[in-house]
Design a protein around this motif. Structure first.
Motif, PDB file in Angstrom:
ATOM      1  N   UNK A 237       0.831  -1.202   0.000  1.00 49.61           N
ATOM      2  CA  UNK A 237       0.000   0.000   0.000  1.00 49.61           C
ATOM      3  C   UNK A 237       0.872   1.262   0.000  1.00 49.61           C
ATOM      4  N   UNK A 238       1.987   1.217   0.735  1.00 49.95           N
ATOM      5  CA  UNK A 238       2.911   2.351   0.743  1.00 49.95           C
ATOM      6  C   UNK A 238       3.530   2.552  -0.627  1.00 49.95           C
ATOM      7  N   UNK A 239       3.877   1.429  -1.287  1.00 48.31           N
ATOM      8  CA  UNK A 239       4.420   1.508  -2.648  1.00 48.31           C
ATOM      9  C   UNK A 239       3.430   2.184  -3.585  1.00 48.31           C
ATOM     10  N   UNK A 240       2.168   1.762  -3.511  1.00 50.07           N
ATOM     11  CA  UNK A 240       1.147   2.301  -4.415  1.00 50.07           C
ATOM     12  C   UNK A 240       1.007   3.803  -4.249  1.00 50.07           C
ATOM     13  N   UNK A 241       0.959   4.263  -3.008  1.00 47.62           N
ATOM     14  CA  UNK A 241       0.797   5.695  -2.759  1.00 47.62           C
ATOM     15  C   UNK A 241       1.999   6.489  -3.256  1.00 47.62           C
ATOM     16  N   UNK A 242       3.200   5.977  -2.979  1.00 45.94           N
ATOM     17  CA  UNK A 242       4.403   6.709  -3.368  1.00 45.94           C
ATOM     18  C   UNK A 242       4.540   6.756  -4.888  1.00 45.94           C
ATOM     19  N   UNK A 243       4.367   5.604  -5.543  1.00 44.60           N
ATOM     20  CA  UNK A 243       4.561   5.568  -7.008  1.00 44.60           C
ATOM     21  C   UNK A 243       3.486   6.370  -7.727  1.00 44.60           C
ATOM     22  N   UNK A 244       2.290   6.432  -7.151  1.00 45.77           N
ATOM     23  CA  UNK A 244       1.221   7.239  -7.731  1.00 45.77           C
ATOM     24  C   UNK A 244       1.636   8.709  -7.754  1.00 45.77           C
ATOM     25  N   UNK A 245       2.127   9.215  -6.622  1.00 45.20           N
ATOM     26  CA  UNK A 245       2.600  10.594  -6.557  1.00 45.20           C
ATOM     27  C   UNK A 245       3.822  10.810  -7.443  1.00 45.20           C
TER      28      UNK A 245
END
Length: 416
Positions: A237-245
């Motif tokens: 979930x942390x990966x998804x948020x960071x890569x989205x930004x």
């Protein structure tokens, strides 16, 4: 009073609702499309799938996933990057889905009925020694009726891993999920349009800063981060948020050039004087001002990337702008000297974009230099590990070399 236990169908629908909520948090269209494919496959335990977008009456593959093929690769390695497109006609399954606007549920791709216009292309199976059997193809429609693309999921599996057909429940779940994902798609579509317009604005000011350069840098940045995050076991979930930004912030890295005088920005030959070069460095501070004060994690990352993507890992004075009160600088004067940032003082997002930006600049022609070969560019990044670039990120970059090369080829622009 005894609380009734939810049925399996109720549990499944509750899971889908939660997945839809998480989709609403994603802002970048590419990251969202990839997540839609992943979550769709999870809902019905599908082994593989692809997602195509519709552009100029052609379907272009954006993402392909295959758990069977992925298990054959070393841990942390992605499937090879693929890029191809084909015209929308009723001769292909995905094309028929677009033209009819209907869901296509195929029980056995190798044994299709005679009374249908489309056929199954076995070439991919033959190349990979995979066997496609069940296939569910769904059009991704926005609220205004516009078809964005096609979601295709392959080989549903039962609890024992045996390939089965997509039953009525599976079709219901996926159709419901795809339909409700359109709100997230529309939000991401509008965000993407806004960023694209800002890219065009920056390109009008600086024709050398092309759309293709920005898109490549953004795509490279995601690949570097994904491998770095895998190496570090960062939670999904942390990966998804960071890569989205990151996907969006990387596209903004040189927006600050809109605040630089044309006399400097559009100068071609001879190249900058020392003072002009120091004025040019102000673009980092101007870019940061566009995102000050940030109201979201995305705006904060955009500020970090625009301000810090020219810092050096070793704290060299070659990096800039350093520890500076950037809102107070005079953008028409040379950038004042400041104490350089060093190591992890530089935000991770900026360290990633710095590497991706330099690699792309090296490997493509500019008015002041010829393009370096891909191998020369990789070698220069490797040499700069520990000085200009974070060595851990360089290692991740080299680990995804094949994907970087494939992305570069896909975005190659003959006009540059």
């Amino acid at each position: 009073m005894e609380v009734p236990v939810p049925t399996l169908k109720e549990q499944k629908l509750q899971t889908i609702i939660e997945q839809e909520r998480l989709l609403g948090e994603i802002q970048d269209m590419d990251v969202l499309l990839e997540r839609i494919l992943s979550e769709s496959r999870k809902i019905v335990h599908a082994d593989a799938g692809s997602l195509y977008i519709l552009e100029d009456n052609r379907l272009k593959i954006k993402y392909a996933q295959n758990d069977t093929q992925l298990k054959k690769l070393p841990a942390g390695t992605k499937l090879p990057y693929v890029s191809f497109s084909f015209p929308v006609t009723d001769k292909s399954i995905a094309g028929y889905c677009v033209l009819s606007g209907n869901v296509v549920n195929i029980k056995d791709a190798y044994n299709l009925p005679d009374n249908i216009p489309y056929s199954f292309n076995k070439s991919s199976d033959e190349k990979t020694q995979y066997h496609t059997r069940s296939m569910l193809t769904i059009p991704l429609k926005m609220a205004n009726g516009r078809i964005l693309g096609v979601l295709q999921i392959i080989n549903a599996q039962d609890d024992s891993g045996k390939v089965v057909e997509f039953d009525e429940d599976a079709e219901l779940y996926i159709t419901h999920f795809a339909s409700n994902a359109t709100q997230a798609l529309e939000h991401a579509y509008l965000t993407g349009n806004m960023i694209t317009r800002m890219q065009r604005m920056a390109q009008y000011r600086d024709p050398k800063e092309t759309f293709f350069h920005v898109e490549r840098v953004s795509s490279f940045a995601i690949e570097i981060y994904d491998r770095w995050a895998t190496n570090r076991n960062i939670p999904e979930r942390e990966q998804t948020r960071f890569r989205d930004n990151l996907k969006i912030a990387a596209k903004c890295h040189d927006f600050g050039k809109i605040g630089i005088s044309d006399l400097i920005l559009k100068k071609e030959y001879p190249r900058f004087t020392d003072d002009e070069r120091d004025v040019m460095k102000n673009h980092t501070c101007v870019g940061a001002l566009l995102f000050t004060e940030p109201d979201s994690s995305l705006e904060k990352m955009c500020r970090d990337v625009t301000l810090r993507h020219h810092e050096w890992w070793d704290g060299s004075s070659k990096g800039y702008p350093g520890n500076i009160d950037y809102p107070k600088i005079d953008t028409e004067a040379p950038l004042p000297a400041a104490v350089p940032l060093k190591g992890e003082e530089i935000p991770l997002s900026a360290r990633i974009v710095a590497l991706a930006d330099v690699f792309d600049a090296l490997s493509h022609k500019r008015v002041y230099k010829k393009a370096w070969s891909i191998e020369e560019s990789f070698e220069e990044i490797k040499k700069s590990s520990g000085t200009q670039f974070d060595p851990e990120l360089v290692d991740a970059f080299l680990q995804v070399k094949d994907r970087i090369i494939a992305i570069n080829a896909n975005w190659e622009n003959s006009a540059e």
